[in-house]
Design a protein around this motif. Structure first.
Motif, PDB file in Angstrom:
ATOM      1  N   ASN A  47     -20.894  78.418  51.288  1.00 22.63           N
ATOM      2  CA  ASN A  47     -22.089  77.870  51.934  1.00 22.63           C
ATOM      3  C   ASN A  47     -21.959  76.373  52.169  1.00 22.63           C
ATOM      4  O   ASN A  47     -22.373  75.858  53.201  1.00 22.63           O
ATOM      5  CB  ASN A  47     -23.321  78.152  51.074  1.00 22.63           C
ATOM      6  CG  ASN A  47     -23.558  79.625  50.895  1.00 22.63           C
ATOM      7  OD1 ASN A  47     -23.209  80.427  51.748  1.00 22.63           O
ATOM      8  ND2 ASN A  47     -24.144  79.994  49.767  1.00 22.63           N
ATOM      9  N   GLU A  48     -21.397  75.663  51.196  1.00 20.55           N
ATOM     10  CA  GLU A  48     -21.234  74.216  51.317  1.00 20.55           C
ATOM     11  C   GLU A  48     -20.285  73.864  52.466  1.00 20.55           C
ATOM     12  O   GLU A  48     -20.585  72.995  53.287  1.00 20.55           O
ATOM     13  CB  GLU A  48     -20.687  73.679  49.999  1.00 20.55           C
ATOM     14  CG  GLU A  48     -20.566  72.190  49.925  1.00 20.55           C
ATOM     15  CD  GLU A  48     -20.056  71.751  48.559  1.00 20.55           C
ATOM     16  OE1 GLU A  48     -19.196  70.859  48.539  1.00 20.55           O
ATOM     17  OE2 GLU A  48     -20.512  72.298  47.546  1.00 20.55           O
ATOM     18  N   TYR A  49     -19.155  74.530  52.535  1.00 23.24           N
ATOM     19  CA  TYR A  49     -18.181  74.243  53.577  1.00 23.24           C
ATOM     20  C   TYR A  49     -18.672  74.692  54.957  1.00 23.24           C
ATOM     21  O   TYR A  49     -18.278  74.129  55.962  1.00 23.24           O
ATOM     22  CB  TYR A  49     -16.836  74.896  53.244  1.00 23.24           C
ATOM     23  CG  TYR A  49     -16.008  74.116  52.263  1.00 23.24           C
ATOM     24  CD1 TYR A  49     -16.579  73.551  51.120  1.00 23.24           C
ATOM     25  CD2 TYR A  49     -14.654  73.937  52.455  1.00 23.24           C
ATOM     26  CE1 TYR A  49     -15.825  72.845  50.221  1.00 23.24           C
ATOM     27  CE2 TYR A  49     -13.890  73.231  51.547  1.00 23.24           C
ATOM     28  CZ  TYR A  49     -14.483  72.690  50.439  1.00 23.24           C
ATOM     29  OH  TYR A  49     -13.723  71.975  49.543  1.00 23.24           O
ATOM     30  N   MET A  50     -19.510  75.724  54.987  1.00 22.88           N
ATOM     31  CA  MET A  50     -20.073  76.151  56.269  1.00 22.88           C
ATOM     32  C   MET A  50     -20.941  75.043  56.851  1.00 22.88           C
ATOM     33  O   MET A  50     -20.871  74.747  58.040  1.00 22.88           O
ATOM     34  CB  MET A  50     -20.892  77.426  56.101  1.00 22.88           C
ATOM     35  CG  MET A  50     -21.447  77.957  57.409  1.00 22.88           C
ATOM     36  SD  MET A  50     -22.298  79.540  57.242  1.00 22.88           S
ATOM     37  CE  MET A  50     -23.676  79.088  56.224  1.00 22.88           C
ATOM     38  N   GLY A  51     -21.749  74.386  56.020  1.00 22.86           N
ATOM     39  CA  GLY A  51     -22.573  73.273  56.493  1.00 22.86           C
ATOM     40  C   GLY A  51     -21.737  72.100  56.958  1.00 22.86           C
ATOM     41  O   GLY A  51     -22.036  71.468  57.992  1.00 22.86           O
ATOM     42  N   ILE A  52     -20.679  71.795  56.228  1.00 25.60           N
ATOM     43  CA  ILE A  52     -19.779  70.705  56.626  1.00 25.60           C
ATOM     44  C   ILE A  52     -19.096  71.053  57.936  1.00 25.60           C
ATOM     45  O   ILE A  52     -18.966  70.213  58.833  1.00 25.60           O
ATOM     46  CB  ILE A  52     -18.746  70.433  55.509  1.00 25.60           C
ATOM     47  CG1 ILE A  52     -19.458  69.865  54.280  1.00 25.60           C
ATOM     48  CG2 ILE A  52     -17.659  69.481  55.988  1.00 25.60           C
ATOM     49  CD1 ILE A  52     -18.597  69.795  53.043  1.00 25.60           C
TER      50      ILE A  52
END
Length: 158
Positions: free
Chosen positions: A36-41
Motif C-alpha cells: 500500500n505504501e509503495y502504491m501511493g509513492i
C-alpha cells in the motif's frame, strides 16, 4: 432419491474444501505492509511523469498524459511493494525472548529464523512501543538490524 444423495455429497465436499482453504489462510496470513505504501509513492511519481510526458506528447492537453501515468505508476509501486512484502514474509522469524537490561536505553530481542538460528537485535523503546513486540510474534529484518512486526493483530496497515 439418487439426485438428493449426489447433492448432499457435493455440499459436503464443498464444505470440506471451504474449511481447508479457510484454515490454510489462517495459518499463512497475507502480509501487506509495503504494498500500500509503495502504491501511493508510485501514484505520485506516475502523476508527475505522466504530466511531463503529457505536455510533450499532447501540448494542448497534458491531462491525457496524467491519465496514463497515474495507473502505470500505481501498478509499478504495487508490484515493488508486494515483492518487498513477499521477501520479508519468506525471511520471517519468531521472537523467542525479550530482555530489558538495567542501564541500557535499548531492549534486546532474540528471534529464531527459519534455519533455527537465534539472532539478537537491539531495539529502541520508541520502536518497541510502535511495533508492540512480544514473545511469539512473527518479525522480519527490514534492513541490517532493523526489525518490523509481521503480525496482523496489531491494528497496523495490513
Amino acid at each position: 432419491m439418487r439426485k438428493n444423495k449426489d447433492e448432499k455429497e457435493r455440499r459436503k465436499s464443498n464444505r470440506k474444501l471451504l474449511k481447508q482453504s479457510f484454515t490454510s489462510e489462517m495459518k499463512e496470513p497475507k502480509f501487506q505492509r509495503f504494498a500500500n505504501e509503495y502504491m501511493g509513492i508510485g501514484m505520485c511519481f506516475g502523476l508527475a511523469i505522466g504530466l511531463a510526458f503529457g505536455k510533450v506528447l499532447f501540448p494542448d492537453s497534458m491531462t491525457l498524459g496524467m491519465c496514463w501515468g497515474l495507473p502505470i505508476g500505481m501498478s509499478l509501486g504495487l508490484a515493488f511493494g508486494q515483492e518487498k512484502d513477499r521477501k520479508l514474509w519468506e525471511n520471517r522469524m519468531e521472537i523467542s525472548k525479550i530482555e530489558r537490561l538495567a542501564g541500557y536505553s535499548e531492549v534486546f530481542i532474540y528471534a529464531i529464523d527459519k534455519d533455527g538460528n537465534e539472532k539478537e537485535f537491539r531495539v529502541s523503546e520508541k520502536t518497541m512501543k510502535a511495533e508492540k513486540f512480544k514473545a511469539g510474534d512473527k518479525v522480519a529484518e527490514e534492513r541490517e538490524g532493523v526489525l518490523i512486526s509481521l503480525e496482523t493483530s496489531k491494528g497496523k496497515e495490513q
